[in-house]
Design a protein around this motif. Structure first.
Motif, PDB file in Angstrom:
ATOM      1  N   PHE A 282       0.824  -1.203   0.000  1.00  0.00           N
ATOM      2  CA  PHE A 282       0.000   0.000   0.000  1.00  0.00           C
ATOM      3  C   PHE A 282       0.860   1.256   0.000  1.00  0.00           C
ATOM      4  CE2 PHE A 282      -3.462  -2.678   2.106  1.00  0.00           C
ATOM      5  CZ  PHE A 282      -4.136  -2.858   0.906  1.00  0.00           C
TER       6      PHE A 282
ATOM      7  N   VAL B 180       2.006   1.802  -3.553  1.00  0.00           N
ATOM      8  CA  VAL B 180       0.912   2.331  -4.370  1.00  0.00           C
ATOM      9  C   VAL B 180       0.641   3.789  -4.011  1.00  0.00           C
ATOM     10  CG1 VAL B 180      -1.542   2.123  -4.916  1.00  0.00           C
ATOM     11  CG2 VAL B 180      -0.127   0.079  -4.814  1.00  0.00           C
ATOM     12  N   ALA B 181       0.661   4.111  -2.716  1.00  0.00           N
ATOM     13  CA  ALA B 181       0.422   5.496  -2.288  1.00  0.00           C
ATOM     14  C   ALA B 181       1.486   6.430  -2.863  1.00  0.00           C
ATOM     15  CB  ALA B 181       0.404   5.587  -0.762  1.00  0.00           C
TER      16      ALA B 181
ATOM     17  N   LEU C  75      -2.115   2.173 -11.892  1.00  0.00           N
ATOM     18  CA  LEU C  75      -2.191   2.268 -10.429  1.00  0.00           C
ATOM     19  C   LEU C  75      -3.368   1.460  -9.888  1.00  0.00           C
ATOM     20  CD1 LEU C  75      -1.278   5.988  -9.886  1.00  0.00           C
ATOM     21  CD2 LEU C  75      -0.050   4.019  -8.991  1.00  0.00           C
ATOM     22  N   GLU C  76      -4.490   1.524 -10.576  1.00  0.00           N
ATOM     23  CA  GLU C  76      -5.652   0.747 -10.142  1.00  0.00           C
ATOM     24  C   GLU C  76      -5.349  -0.747 -10.196  1.00  0.00           C
ATOM     25  OE1 GLU C  76     -10.347   0.024 -11.278  1.00  0.00           O
ATOM     26  OE2 GLU C  76      -9.210   1.547 -12.337  1.00  0.00           O
TER      27      GLU C  76
ATOM     28  N   PHE D 265      -3.119  -1.588  -7.308  1.00  0.00           N
ATOM     29  CA  PHE D 265      -3.880  -1.577  -6.059  1.00  0.00           C
ATOM     30  C   PHE D 265      -4.717  -2.841  -5.922  1.00  0.00           C
ATOM     31  CE2 PHE D 265      -7.555  -0.463  -3.463  1.00  0.00           C
ATOM     32  CZ  PHE D 265      -6.923  -0.032  -2.318  1.00  0.00           C
TER      33      PHE D 265
END
Length: 89
Positions: free
Chosen positions: A54, A57-58, A81-82, A85
């Motif tokens: 996470f 991704v952040a 990115l999706e 995630f």
């Protein structure tokens, strides 16, 4: 990799912690520890890995908002990115 030095240091710290926890889980199984204890530690490893993912991704989301990566490459697309995630879900 996505992220600045500070973000990468946090990710590496979490991964090192997870590495140590996983070694502990292996040792617990080898020594015949109770199932409850093993599963509890395994859940902690899983959470540590999730948090590292996470964080990565952040960092990617932040870079997409800014429009550039730390190494000068084009940022990831929203779709990329999706996809990243969702691999953590």
């Amino acid at each position: 990799m996505v992220g600045n030095d500070e973000s990468n240091a946090l990710v590496l710290n979490r991964l090192r912690r997870a590495h140590g926890q996983l070694a502990g889980v292996i040792a617990m199984i080898e020594s015949g520890r109770e199932c409850k204890d093993v599963v509890t530690q395994l859940a902690a490893v899983s959470r540590a890995l999730d948090r590292a993912g996470f964080k990565i991704v952040a960092s990617g989301l932040r870079e997409c908002l800014v429009g550039e990566t730390a190494d000068g490459h084009a940022p990831m697309s929203e779709a990329d990115l999706e996809k990243l995630f969702l691999t953590l879900a």
